[in-house]
Design an enzyme around this catalytic site. Structure first.
Site, PDB file in Angstrom:
ATOM      1  CG  ASP A  51      -2.334   0.196   0.951  1.00  0.00           C
ATOM      2  OD1 ASP A  51      -2.680   1.304   0.501  1.00  0.00           O
ATOM      3  OD2 ASP A  51      -3.119  -0.747   1.141  1.00  0.00           O
ATOM      4  CG  ASP A 153      -4.793   5.038   1.070  1.00  0.00           C
ATOM      5  OD1 ASP A 153      -5.676   4.185   1.227  1.00  0.00           O
ATOM      6  OD2 ASP A 153      -4.723   6.095   1.722  1.00  0.00           O
ATOM      7  CD  GLU A 213      -9.043   3.967  -1.659  1.00  0.00           C
ATOM      8  OE1 GLU A 213      -9.927   3.627  -0.886  1.00  0.00           O
ATOM      9  OE2 GLU A 213      -8.169   4.812  -1.361  1.00  0.00           O
ATOM     10  CG  HIS A 285      -8.868  -2.265   3.730  1.00  0.00           C
ATOM     11  ND1 HIS A 285      -8.712  -2.213   2.363  1.00  0.00           N
ATOM     12  CD2 HIS A 285      -8.513  -1.049   4.190  1.00  0.00           C
ATOM     13  CE1 HIS A 285      -8.276  -1.012   2.031  1.00  0.00           C
ATOM     14  NE2 HIS A 285      -8.140  -0.287   3.114  1.00  0.00           N
ATOM     15  CG  ASP A 286     -11.324   1.104   3.068  1.00  0.00           C
ATOM     16  OD1 ASP A 286     -10.901   1.058   4.236  1.00  0.00           O
ATOM     17  OD2 ASP A 286     -10.680   1.607   2.124  1.00  0.00           O
TER      18      ASP A 286
HETATM   19  C1  GLC Z   1      -8.190   4.601   1.911  1.00  0.00           C
HETATM   20  C2  GLC Z   1      -7.993   3.332   2.717  1.00  0.00           C
HETATM   21  C3  GLC Z   1      -8.727   3.459   4.004  1.00  0.00           C
HETATM   22  C4  GLC Z   1      -8.181   4.639   4.767  1.00  0.00           C
HETATM   23  C5  GLC Z   1      -8.168   5.908   3.928  1.00  0.00           C
HETATM   24  C6  GLC Z   1      -7.264   6.935   4.514  1.00  0.00           C
HETATM   25  O1  GLC Z   1      -9.501   4.802   1.545  1.00  0.00           O
HETATM   26  O2  GLC Z   1      -8.380   2.222   1.968  1.00  0.00           O
HETATM   27  O3  GLC Z   1      -8.655   2.292   4.767  1.00  0.00           O
HETATM   28  O4  GLC Z   1      -8.941   4.860   5.907  1.00  0.00           O
HETATM   29  O5  GLC Z   1      -7.690   5.682   2.630  1.00  0.00           O
HETATM   30  O6  GLC Z   1      -5.926   6.571   4.341  1.00  0.00           O
END
Ligand code: GLC
Length: 512
Positions: A51, A153, A213, A285-286
C-alpha cells in the site's frame, strides 16, 4: 498479493497513518520477516504489492513533528498550514471521518493544518517538489527491495484546488454547516501531472504494477488513468459499492438490488473495457463483507456466495479477492459500539445518535456498513480465536467461525473455497484464458428481471454467463445452442431444448 499497510504506525486508522515509511511495525514483524516474505514469494512466482499511503502521513511522523515545532520553517512546507478566519478554520470542508478538515497548530490561535481524513493524518503538500522527491525515493527503495508494485491509497486527494476557498454547504441534514470533501476535489485540476511525474520518476524504471484507489473522478478521465498511456495499470471499480449510498449518512442508505447491480455493472463495463482494465471486487478492508452487503438477508448461503464469486471472476476486469472472501466470510455481530475500532464507523454512529436514533438502532445501522466487519481475524479453523492467534485478537472473532473456516472448507469439494479455486483455475486454463481475460463483455437477456446474463466474446470462443440472482426458479430461453457447461454452482442443470430452468441463485458458464 496486496498487503495493506504494515509500516510503522500508531494505528489511528489501522496503518493508513504511517509514521515511518522505511520500517515495518513490530505488530507485524521485522524487516527481516519482510525480506523473507519477498524472497519466498519470488520463488513461487508470486508478486507483492504494498500500500502506498502518500496523500497523508501520521502526526507522529518526524516531518510533522518538526513542522509543529516550527510551522514557518522547512518542514512546515511539507504540509498545508494556513491562517484561519479569526480563530475559525480557513474553509468549511468536512473531513471524510467527520468534523472539520482543519486542526489548530498547537500553540497558535489562528494557524491550522489540513487533514482530509482524521486529524492524526495530516495531508502532505504535493505542491512542494521536495516532498514529491521524498515520496519517489521511498517508492524506489521498496521496488529495489523486490516488491512488484503499489496500491495507491486515496490518490485523487493529492491534488487540491488552489487557492483554498469555501464551497456551498451540503443540502443534507448532518447539520454541521460544512461541505463534503469531494466538492473541492471536483474543482481540482492537474492531478495527472503529479501522477505522470511519479510514474516517470518512480514506477516506470521498475516496470512496477500500480493500482489506484480513487473516487470522485470524472468518467472522461478514465483514459488518463488506465488507457495505454495512463498513469496506472488498473484502478478499482467501485461502481457497485456506491449503489444505495446516501450523503446524509449510513442511516439513509438503501439495500442493493440485483437489477441495480446489473444496470451499474453493464454501464461501467461498456465504457471501461474499451479503455483498460478495472479491478473487480466484492469487498475490501473498507467495506462490509460482500456476501452480507449484496445478498438479501436470509438468502446468504453457499450457492448465492458462489454466484457472487462467479460474477466477479467472469466480469471483464482484474479480480481482487480480499482475505476471507474465498471462504464466504460474513458480517460479524457487534454487541455494543465498544466492539468497534474503526473511526469512520464511530463517526457514523455518533451522527446517527445526533439525529435522534436510539443506541440500539444506531448500532444496527452501523453494523450493516461498518468496515470492521471485514477486519475481524481470518477464520482458519474451529479452534479458539478461529486459529488466528493464541493471544487476544484486536477485534473479536466473528462468532460463526466454528461453521465458516478454511479447515472445514478444504475438506469439501462443494465448499465456497473449492468454488473459488475452480474459478481461478478456469481463468488460468490455457483453453479459456484468452476469452476470460480479454473477451468483450456483452449483455444479453437484459429484460429478464433478476437475471444477470452476458457473453464473453474472445478471438475463438464465446462464453455465456448466467446468474439467477433471486430465491426462486426461473426459466430462461437462450438464443443459441449450448456447447458445453463449464461452470455450475448447483447440483444439477435442467435444460429443455434451449430453455434452462435455473435454480435459485444458480450460476452458469456455458460455451455457446
Ligand atoms: C483509503 C484506505 C482506508 C483509509 C483511507 C485513509 O480509503 O483504503 O482504509 O482509511 O484511505 O488513508
Amino acid at each position: 498479493m496486496w498487503i495493506s499497510p504494515i509500516y510503522q504506525s500508531p494505528f489511528v486508522d489501522q496503518g493508513y497513518d504511517i509514521s515511518d515509511y522505511y520500517a515495518i511495525d513490530p505488530v507485524f514483524g521485522t524487516m527481516e520477516d519482510m525480506d523473507e516474505l519477498i524472497a519466498e514469494a519470488k520463488k513461487r512466482d508470486m508478486h507483492i504489492v504494498m500500500d502506498l499511503v502518500v496523500n497523508h502521513c501520521s502526526d507522529q511522523h518526524e516531518w510533522f513533528q518538526k513542522a509543529m515545532e516550527d510551522p514557518f520553517g522547512e518542514y512546515g512546507k511539507y504540509f498545508y498550514i494556513m491562517e484561519g478566519k479569526d480563530g475559525l478554520p480557513p474553509t468549511n470542508w468536512r473531513s471524510y471521518f467527520g468534523g472539520s478538515v482543519w486542526e489548530k497548530v498547537p500553540g497558535y490561535d489562528n494557524l491550522f493544518y489540513l487533514h482530509m481524513f482524521a486529524k492524526e493524518q495530516p495531508d502532505l503538500n504535493w505542491e512542494n517538489p521536495v516532498v514529491r522527491e521524498e515520496i519517489y525515493k521511498n517508492i524506489r527503495w521498496w521496488l529495489e527491495k523486490g516488491i512488484s508494485g503499489f496500491r495507491l491509497d486515496a490518490i485523487i486527494n493529492i491534488k487540491k484546488s488552489l487557492p483554498f476557498r469555501d464551497y456551498p454547504v451540503d443540502g443534507d441534514d448532518r447539520g454541521d454547516g460544512m461541505c463534503r470533501p469531494g466538492i473541492m476535489l471536483e474543482h481540482a485540476e492537474g492531478v495527472h501531472d503529479f501522477l505522470q511525474e511519479m510514474k516517470r520518476e518512480a514506477f516506470a524504471p521498475y516496470h512496477a504494477f500500480t493500482i489506484g484507489e480513487l473516487f470522485d473522478f470524472h468518467p472522461e478521465e478514465l483514459e488518463k488513468f488506465i488507457g495505454d498511456d495512463g498513469c496506472f495499470e488498473s484502478i478499482f471499480d467501485f461502481s457497485t459499492h456506491l449503489i444505495g449510498a446516501s450523503p446524509k449518512g449510513w442511516y439513509d442508505c438503501k439495500k442493493v438490488t440485483a437489477e441495480e447491480y446489473k444496470k451499474v455493472v453493464f454501464a461501467n463495463k461498456e465504457i471501461s473495457q474499451e479503455i483498460g482494465m478495472m479491478a473487480n471486487i466484492i469487498e475490501n478492508h473498507d467495506e462490509p463483507r460482500g456476501v452480507s452487503h449484496y445478498l438479501p438477508e436470509g438468502e446468504v448461503n453457499e450457492t448465492s456466495k458462489k454466484m457472487l464469486c462467479g460474477l466477479m471472476m467472469m466480469f471483464y476486469g482484474l479480480p481482487f479477492l480480499y482475505q476471507g472472501q474465498e471462504i464466504g466470510m460474513e458480517n460479524t455481530v457487534f454487541e455494543s459500539i465498544a466492539d468497534v475500532d474503526d473511526i469512520n464507523t464511530i463517526d457514523e454512529y455518533n451522527n446517527t445518535l445526533r439525529l435522534g436514533f436510539g443506541r440500539e438502532e444506531a448500532l444496527k445501522i452501523v453494523s450493516e456498513r461498518s468496515r470492521d466487519n471485514a477486519r475481524t481475524p481470518m477464520q482458519w479453523d474451529a479452534s479458539e480465536n478461529a486459529g488466528f492467534t493464541k493471544g487476544t485478537p484486536w477485534l473479536k472473532v466473528n462468532p460463526n467461525y466454528t461453521e465458516i473456516n478454511v479447515a472445514e472448507q478444504q475438506m469439501r469439494e462443494d465448499s465456497v473455497l473449492s468454488f473459488y479455486k475452480e474459478m481461478i483455475d478456469l481463468r488460468k486454463n490455457s483453453e479459456y484464458k484468452e476469452v476470460i481475460v480479454y473477451g468483450k463483455q456483452i449483455p444479453v437477456l437484459e429484460d429478464v428481471t433478476n437475471l444477470i446474463a452476458f457473453y464473453r466474446k474472445g478471438e475463438e470462443k464465446t462464453l455465456l454467463v448466467l446468474a439467477n440472482w433471486e430465491n426462486a426458479e426461473k426459466e430462461v430461453a437462450l438464443n443459441e445452442e449450448v456447447g458445453c457447461v463449464i461452470v455450475n454452482n448447483s447440483v444439477d442443470l435442467e435444460m429443455n431444448g434451449n430453455t434452462v430452468k435455473m435454480r435459485p441463485y444458480q450460476f452458469l458458464v456455458l460455451e455457446v
